[in-house]
Design a protein around this motif. Structure first.
Motif, mmCIF file in Angstrom:
data_model
loop_
_atom_site.group_PDB
_atom_site.id
_atom_site.type_symbol
_atom_site.label_atom_id
_atom_site.label_comp_id
_atom_site.label_asym_id
_atom_site.label_seq_id
_atom_site.Cartn_x
_atom_site.Cartn_y
_atom_site.Cartn_z
ATOM 1 N N GLU A 34 -37.111 -9.809 -24.679
ATOM 2 C CA GLU A 34 -36.118 -8.775 -24.925
ATOM 3 C C GLU A 34 -35.121 -8.703 -23.781
ATOM 4 O O GLU A 34 -35.491 -8.802 -22.620
ATOM 5 C CB GLU A 34 -36.789 -7.402 -25.086
ATOM 6 C CG GLU A 34 -37.485 -7.231 -26.410
ATOM 7 C CD GLU A 34 -37.978 -5.808 -26.618
ATOM 8 O OE1 GLU A 34 -37.999 -5.017 -25.652
ATOM 9 O OE2 GLU A 34 -38.351 -5.487 -27.746
ATOM 10 N N GLN A 35 -33.863 -8.530 -24.136
ATOM 11 C CA GLN A 35 -32.786 -8.414 -23.161
ATOM 12 C C GLN A 35 -31.993 -7.140 -23.449
ATOM 13 O O GLN A 35 -32.033 -6.614 -24.567
ATOM 14 C CB GLN A 35 -31.846 -9.626 -23.260
ATOM 15 C CG GLN A 35 -32.488 -10.942 -22.950
ATOM 16 C CD GLN A 35 -32.841 -11.090 -21.475
ATOM 17 O OE1 GLN A 35 -32.308 -10.423 -20.614
ATOM 18 N NE2 GLN A 35 -33.776 -11.980 -21.186
ATOM 19 N N LEU A 36 -31.257 -6.684 -22.469
ATOM 20 C CA LEU A 36 -30.383 -5.537 -22.656
ATOM 21 C C LEU A 36 -29.243 -5.946 -23.586
ATOM 22 O O LEU A 36 -28.548 -6.929 -23.335
ATOM 23 C CB LEU A 36 -29.837 -5.073 -21.300
ATOM 24 C CG LEU A 36 -28.956 -3.835 -21.312
ATOM 25 C CD1 LEU A 36 -29.722 -2.632 -21.841
ATOM 26 C CD2 LEU A 36 -28.440 -3.560 -19.913
ATOM 27 N N ALA A 37 -29.067 -5.205 -24.669
ATOM 28 C CA ALA A 37 -28.059 -5.550 -25.677
ATOM 29 C C ALA A 37 -26.865 -4.598 -25.670
ATOM 30 O O ALA A 37 -25.782 -4.961 -26.097
ATOM 31 C CB ALA A 37 -28.697 -5.553 -27.066
ATOM 32 N N GLY A 38 -27.087 -3.389 -25.200
ATOM 33 C CA GLY A 38 -26.026 -2.398 -25.183
ATOM 34 C C GLY A 38 -26.568 -1.094 -24.643
ATOM 35 O O GLY A 38 -27.747 -0.999 -24.296
ATOM 36 N N PHE A 39 -25.704 -0.083 -24.593
ATOM 37 C CA PHE A 39 -26.147 1.175 -24.003
ATOM 38 C C PHE A 39 -25.194 2.306 -24.352
ATOM 39 O O PHE A 39 -24.055 2.083 -24.738
ATOM 40 C CB PHE A 39 -26.220 1.053 -22.478
ATOM 41 C CG PHE A 39 -24.904 0.693 -21.860
ATOM 42 C CD1 PHE A 39 -24.025 1.680 -21.432
ATOM 43 C CD2 PHE A 39 -24.519 -0.636 -21.738
ATOM 44 C CE1 PHE A 39 -22.796 1.352 -20.892
ATOM 45 C CE2 PHE A 39 -23.292 -0.969 -21.186
ATOM 46 C CZ PHE A 39 -22.426 0.028 -20.772
ATOM 47 N N TRP A 40 -25.711 3.502 -24.232
ATOM 48 C CA TRP A 40 -24.925 4.724 -24.232
ATOM 49 C C TRP A 40 -25.201 5.416 -22.907
ATOM 50 O O TRP A 40 -26.307 5.348 -22.382
ATOM 51 C CB TRP A 40 -25.373 5.692 -25.319
ATOM 52 C CG TRP A 40 -24.984 5.404 -26.724
ATOM 53 C CD1 TRP A 40 -23.869 5.859 -27.374
ATOM 54 C CD2 TRP A 40 -25.717 4.658 -27.698
ATOM 55 N NE1 TRP A 40 -23.871 5.434 -28.680
ATOM 56 C CE2 TRP A 40 -25.000 4.692 -28.906
ATOM 57 C CE3 TRP A 40 -26.919 3.953 -27.676
ATOM 58 C CZ2 TRP A 40 -25.422 4.072 -30.066
ATOM 59 C CZ3 TRP A 40 -27.352 3.325 -28.821
ATOM 60 C CH2 TRP A 40 -26.598 3.384 -30.004
ATOM 61 N N VAL A 41 -24.220 6.102 -22.378
ATOM 62 C CA VAL A 41 -24.432 7.044 -21.286
ATOM 63 C C VAL A 41 -24.130 8.411 -21.890
ATOM 64 O O VAL A 41 -23.060 8.618 -22.470
ATOM 65 C CB VAL A 41 -23.514 6.763 -20.079
ATOM 66 C CG1 VAL A 41 -23.693 7.833 -19.008
ATOM 67 C CG2 VAL A 41 -23.816 5.372 -19.503
ATOM 68 N N VAL A 42 -25.112 9.311 -21.788
ATOM 69 C CA VAL A 42 -24.957 10.646 -22.354
ATOM 70 C C VAL A 42 -25.162 11.691 -21.269
ATOM 71 O O VAL A 42 -25.814 11.433 -20.249
ATOM 72 C CB VAL A 42 -25.939 10.898 -23.521
ATOM 73 C CG1 VAL A 42 -25.626 9.992 -24.700
ATOM 74 C CG2 VAL A 42 -27.380 10.727 -23.088
ATOM 75 N N GLN A 43 -24.611 12.858 -21.513
ATOM 76 C CA GLN A 43 -24.784 13.989 -20.616
ATOM 77 C C GLN A 43 -25.526 15.054 -21.394
ATOM 78 O O GLN A 43 -25.043 15.507 -22.439
ATOM 79 C CB GLN A 43 -23.409 14.489 -20.180
ATOM 80 C CG GLN A 43 -23.449 15.558 -19.135
ATOM 81 C CD GLN A 43 -22.076 15.733 -18.526
ATOM 82 O OE1 GLN A 43 -21.649 14.893 -17.761
ATOM 83 N NE2 GLN A 43 -21.400 16.802 -18.889
ATOM 84 N N CYS A 44 -26.701 15.426 -20.899
ATOM 85 C CA CYS A 44 -27.578 16.330 -21.634
ATOM 86 C C CYS A 44 -28.124 17.424 -20.723
ATOM 87 O O CYS A 44 -28.206 17.245 -19.509
ATOM 88 C CB CYS A 44 -28.759 15.564 -22.231
ATOM 89 S SG CYS A 44 -28.276 14.271 -23.387
#
Length: 119
Positions: free
Chosen positions: A75-85
């Motif tokens: 498995e490799q990093l495919a994408g991401f979100w950065v969220v503020q919670c």
């Protein structure tokens, strides 16, 4: 509000067809739109496959550069979100929606507040 990385992991040996990828992008786009409407969205990005990466490593006062990923893993990093919670529970709720939308595992990791958080 704390920021969290929602990292999407993918098995690059099993890629989607064009139609599957288009459907996945539509679903994840909807989740991103929901994040924006809720005020949780900070940034989102999809990544090229790991073979497109270059690894820069410190070595003897300089650096070496090699093609491909640092870790040899399925498995490799495919994408991401950065969220503020407000808290981890809210970030996990978004990760649930993200994982359902993209059909892949999503790792939730809080950003460090300072050097004391890194250790």
């Amino acid at each position: 509000m704390k920021q969290y990385l929602l990292a999407v992991h993918a098995d690059e040996t099993t890629l989607e067809t064009g139609a599957e990828l288009a459907a996945q992008m539509a679903r994840t786009g909807k989740v991103t739109d929901d994040m924006k409407a809720a005020g949780a969205w900070v940034f989102v990005g999809g990544l090229r496959p790991s073979h497109a990466s270059t690894v820069v490593r410190p070595a003897n006062g300089g650096v070496t550069m090699t093609d491909g990923p640092f870790a040899e893993t399925k498995e490799q990093l495919a994408g991401f979100w950065v969220v503020q919670c407000a808290d981890l529970d809210e970030a996990l709720s978004w990760a649930d929606k993200c994982a359902q939308a993209c059909g892949r595992p999503v790792e939730v990791r809080p950003f460090a507040d300072g050097p004391e958080d890194v250790a």
